[in-house]
Design a protein around this motif. Structure first.
Motif, PDB file in Angstrom:
ATOM      1  N   ASN A 116      -4.885  -2.724  11.627  1.00 28.33           N
ATOM      2  CA  ASN A 116      -5.865  -3.706  11.710  1.00 28.33           C
ATOM      3  C   ASN A 116      -5.643  -4.936  10.383  1.00 28.33           C
ATOM      4  OD1 ASN A 116      -8.957  -4.462  10.874  1.00 28.33           O
ATOM      5  ND2 ASN A 116      -9.075  -3.514  12.814  1.00 28.33           N
ATOM      6  N   ARG A 117      -6.068  -5.760  10.389  1.00 33.74           N
ATOM      7  CA  ARG A 117      -6.176  -6.842   9.327  1.00 33.74           C
ATOM      8  C   ARG A 117      -6.809  -6.265   7.989  1.00 33.74           C
ATOM      9  NH1 ARG A 117      -3.652  -8.538  13.083  1.00 33.74           N
ATOM     10  NH2 ARG A 117      -3.318 -10.875  13.314  1.00 33.74           N
ATOM     11  N   SER A 118      -7.661  -5.095   8.284  1.00 31.91           N
ATOM     12  CA  SER A 118      -8.388  -4.532   7.031  1.00 31.91           C
ATOM     13  C   SER A 118      -7.444  -3.758   6.114  1.00 31.91           C
ATOM     14  CB  SER A 118      -9.551  -3.590   7.592  1.00 31.91           C
ATOM     15  OG  SER A 118      -8.942  -2.429   8.328  1.00 31.91           O
ATOM     16  N   ALA A 119      -6.190  -3.784   6.967  1.00 30.95           N
ATOM     17  CA  ALA A 119      -5.032  -2.724   5.798  1.00 30.95           C
ATOM     18  C   ALA A 119      -4.657  -3.405   4.956  1.00 30.95           C
ATOM     19  CB  ALA A 119      -3.861  -2.664   7.124  1.00 30.95           C
ATOM     20  N   TYR A 120      -4.810  -4.874   4.842  1.00 29.21           N
ATOM     21  CA  TYR A 120      -4.571  -5.690   3.737  1.00 29.21           C
ATOM     22  C   TYR A 120      -5.797  -5.929   2.795  1.00 29.21           C
ATOM     23  CZ  TYR A 120      -0.352  -7.045   6.522  1.00 29.21           C
ATOM     24  OH  TYR A 120       0.628  -7.244   7.365  1.00 29.21           O
ATOM     25  N   ASN A 121      -6.882  -5.205   2.878  1.00 29.32           N
ATOM     26  CA  ASN A 121      -7.675  -5.266   1.662  1.00 29.32           C
ATOM     27  C   ASN A 121      -7.516  -4.601   0.494  1.00 29.32           C
ATOM     28  OD1 ASN A 121      -9.257  -6.345   4.043  1.00 29.32           O
ATOM     29  ND2 ASN A 121     -10.601  -4.697   4.322  1.00 29.32           N
ATOM     30  N   GLU A 122      -6.570  -3.406   0.653  1.00 31.04           N
ATOM     31  CA  GLU A 122      -6.156  -3.016  -0.770  1.00 31.04           C
ATOM     32  C   GLU A 122      -4.850  -2.703  -0.644  1.00 31.04           C
ATOM     33  OE1 GLU A 122      -8.766   1.189   0.233  1.00 31.04           O
ATOM     34  OE2 GLU A 122      -9.318  -0.296  -1.413  1.00 31.04           O
ATOM     35  N   SER A 123      -4.275  -2.025  -1.995  1.00 28.09           N
ATOM     36  CA  SER A 123      -2.772  -1.822  -1.721  1.00 28.09           C
ATOM     37  C   SER A 123      -2.487  -0.414  -0.957  1.00 28.09           C
ATOM     38  CB  SER A 123      -2.292  -1.896  -3.171  1.00 28.09           C
ATOM     39  OG  SER A 123      -2.681  -1.182  -4.042  1.00 28.09           O
ATOM     40  N   ARG A 124      -3.561   0.622  -1.357  1.00 28.38           N
ATOM     41  CA  ARG A 124      -3.067   1.922  -0.892  1.00 28.38           C
ATOM     42  C   ARG A 124      -3.246   2.023   0.645  1.00 28.38           C
ATOM     43  NH1 ARG A 124      -8.834   5.131  -2.484  1.00 28.38           N
ATOM     44  NH2 ARG A 124     -10.221   3.932  -1.284  1.00 28.38           N
ATOM     45  N   SER A 125      -3.892   0.932   1.324  1.00 28.92           N
ATOM     46  CA  SER A 125      -3.745   0.975   2.679  1.00 28.92           C
ATOM     47  C   SER A 125      -2.721   0.007   3.193  1.00 28.92           C
ATOM     48  CB  SER A 125      -4.998   0.611   3.409  1.00 28.92           C
ATOM     49  OG  SER A 125      -5.627  -0.638   2.893  1.00 28.92           O
ATOM     50  N   GLU A 126      -2.470  -1.198   2.454  1.00 30.87           N
ATOM     51  CA  GLU A 126      -1.235  -2.062   2.942  1.00 30.87           C
ATOM     52  C   GLU A 126       0.064  -1.595   2.895  1.00 30.87           C
ATOM     53  OE1 GLU A 126       0.695  -6.292   1.322  1.00 30.87           O
ATOM     54  OE2 GLU A 126      -1.229  -5.819   0.508  1.00 30.87           O
ATOM     55  N   LYS A 127       0.407  -0.630   1.902  1.00 31.28           N
ATOM     56  CA  LYS A 127       1.586   0.093   1.722  1.00 31.28           C
ATOM     57  C   LYS A 127       2.164   0.775   3.009  1.00 31.28           C
ATOM     58  CE  LYS A 127       2.209  -0.252  -3.131  1.00 31.28           C
ATOM     59  NZ  LYS A 127       2.335   0.618  -4.500  1.00 31.28           N
ATOM     60  N   PRO A 128       1.142   1.725   3.348  1.00 34.66           N
ATOM     61  CA  PRO A 128       1.501   2.465   4.614  1.00 34.66           C
ATOM     62  C   PRO A 128       1.545   1.446   5.964  1.00 34.66           C
ATOM     63  CG  PRO A 128      -0.339   3.640   3.692  1.00 34.66           C
ATOM     64  CD  PRO A 128      -0.095   2.310   2.897  1.00 34.66           C
ATOM     65  N   ALA A 129       0.947   0.552   5.957  1.00 35.36           N
ATOM     66  CA  ALA A 129       0.863  -0.306   7.220  1.00 35.36           C
ATOM     67  C   ALA A 129       2.245  -1.015   7.040  1.00 35.36           C
ATOM     68  CB  ALA A 129      -0.329  -1.388   6.982  1.00 35.36           C
ATOM     69  N   ARG A 130       2.565  -1.646   5.985  1.00 37.56           N
ATOM     70  CA  ARG A 130       4.035  -2.206   6.071  1.00 37.56           C
ATOM     71  C   ARG A 130       5.001  -1.198   6.093  1.00 37.56           C
ATOM     72  NH1 ARG A 130       2.776  -4.645   1.250  1.00 37.56           N
ATOM     73  NH2 ARG A 130       4.259  -3.432  -0.269  1.00 37.56           N
ATOM     74  N   GLY A 131       5.184   0.047   5.731  1.00 36.87           N
ATOM     75  CA  GLY A 131       5.857   0.955   6.123  1.00 36.87           C
ATOM     76  C   GLY A 131       5.937   1.274   7.769  1.00 36.87           C
ATOM     77  N   ALA A 132       4.945   1.213   8.211  1.00 38.78           N
ATOM     78  CA  ALA A 132       4.919   1.395   9.629  1.00 38.78           C
ATOM     79  C   ALA A 132       5.834   0.309  10.322  1.00 38.78           C
ATOM     80  CB  ALA A 132       3.512   1.545  10.273  1.00 38.78           C
ATOM     81  N   LEU A 133       5.433  -1.008   9.854  1.00 40.00           N
ATOM     82  CA  LEU A 133       6.058  -2.000  10.451  1.00 40.00           C
ATOM     83  C   LEU A 133       7.716  -1.931   9.999  1.00 40.00           C
ATOM     84  CD1 LEU A 133       6.050  -4.803  11.606  1.00 40.00           C
ATOM     85  CD2 LEU A 133       5.726  -5.724   9.325  1.00 40.00           C
ATOM     86  N   PHE A 134       8.014  -1.552   9.236  1.00 36.84           N
ATOM     87  CA  PHE A 134       9.433  -1.535   8.497  1.00 36.84           C
ATOM     88  C   PHE A 134      10.148  -0.495   9.476  1.00 36.84           C
ATOM     89  CE2 PHE A 134      12.990   0.098   6.143  1.00 36.84           C
ATOM     90  CZ  PHE A 134      13.672  -1.273   6.123  1.00 36.84           C
ATOM     91  N   THR A 135       9.412   0.689   9.639  1.00 30.98           N
ATOM     92  CA  THR A 135      10.072   1.812  10.382  1.00 30.98           C
ATOM     93  C   THR A 135      10.162   1.414  11.872  1.00 30.98           C
ATOM     94  OG1 THR A 135       9.147   3.396   8.931  1.00 30.98           O
ATOM     95  CG2 THR A 135       9.690   4.132  11.220  1.00 30.98           C
TER      96      THR A 135
END
Length: 301
Positions: free
Chosen positions: A52-71
């Motif tokens: 969800n776009r809300s993952a970019y609302n704060e760093s603690r949720s953005e980092k796991p989202a970016r990690g999921a994309l990279f994986t």
């Protein structure tokens, strides 16, 4: 085969351009004049992964989202796939990480920078009715933090810029980049690290200490004369390394100093790992051989 990194401001039209690139490449691959390998073109995005776009609302949720994309990207990269990563990819460090992963797989790479004005991106973000819009505060934060790709750095090159006014993508340039571009070999930053066995430090210390004791015994018996000697190690009776001693008596302090230097250098390789190709031998015989070479090089006549 290739990794195509899409980057751009939030709500700048990246998904539309990614779709256009996919359609263009599939058309080229189906052309009768194409004689290359059979390839598939895939798109990977936050939406496909259910992020969800809300993952970019704060760093603690953005980092796991970016990690999921990279994986997910690592799983889908292969020699028979052109993978288009449709995401913000706004951090240059993350784009570099993607570039390194592609180099490790020996894939060709290129970056597509999708450009629209801030005002137009705001308008498109507010007009979205698909539930994929960014919160206003998050949107403005992402605009400020965005790090533009640059053709001057290797991880963004070759770089293709697509303006919002462009009627089409630079398809031919992208096609040439993924089919004819240079495949850069992995460097030390992209090679997997080979870890030493758990008893390597103990073997290193014990073998070198035993050799120092044996050298002192042989040096004393030779009374300062030079020549090759075979060392007997009580801790390893089957191990009998040979070393050429200089025409003088060796001192214990000198040998201990050289031993400490040798151990310090090799401790780093043991604790941090090594990127040497093939398996690294940390057995007694290998350590003894390396220590003999080190001593013969550093002991002054």
């Amino acid at each position: 085969m290739a990794l195509i990194t899409i980057s751009g401001y939030p709500s700048s039209g990246k998904t539309q351009r990614a779709t256009e690139i996919k359609e263009y490449l599939e058309h080229k691959l189906q052309d009768p004049s194409y004689q290359g390998p059979q390839l598939k073109v895939s798109i990977l995005s936050d939406d496909i992964l259910g992020l969800n776009r809300s993952a970019y609302n704060e760093s603690r949720s953005e980092k796991p989202a970016r990690g999921a994309l990279f994986t997910a990207m690592q799983r889908q990269m292969s020699l028979d796939t052109v993978l288009i990563v449709d995401a913000l990819n706004y951090i240059k460090g993350f784009r570099y990480q993607m570039y390194c992963a592609a180099r490790e797989m020996k894939l060709r790479v290129c970056t597509v920078f999708v450009v629209a004005s801030h005002e137009l991106c705001r308008e498109w973000n507010l007009a979205r009715q698909d539930g994929h819009s960014y919160a206003p505060e998050t949107f403005e934060n992402l605009l400020v933090r965005y790090e533009e790709p640059s053709s001057m750095v290797r991880w963004d090159s070759p770089l293709f810029t697509v303006m919002w006014t462009d009627q089409s993508i630079p398809g031919e340039g992208i096609w040439d980049a993924i089919t004819k571009g240079n495949v850069k070999p992995p460097n030390s930053g992209t090679l997997s690290v080979v870890k030493a066995p758990t008893d390597a430090l103990h073997t290193l210390e014990q073998t070198t200490a035993s050799m120092v004791s044996a050298i002192m015994i042989e040096s004393a018996s030779m009374q300062g004369s030079a020549g090759p000697v075979t060392l007997s190690l009580p801790s390893s009776p089957s191990l009998r390394p040979r070393i050429i001693l200089p025409p003088r008596n060796l001192t214990l302090s000198e040998l201990q100093r050289l031993k400490r230097q040798f151990v310090t250098v090799h401790k780093k390789a043991i604790t941090l790992g090594t990127t040497e190709k093939g398996s690294v031998n940390w057995g007694e015989e290998s350590i003894a051989s390396k220590f003999v070479e080190y001593l013969e090089e550093h002991i002054k006549p």
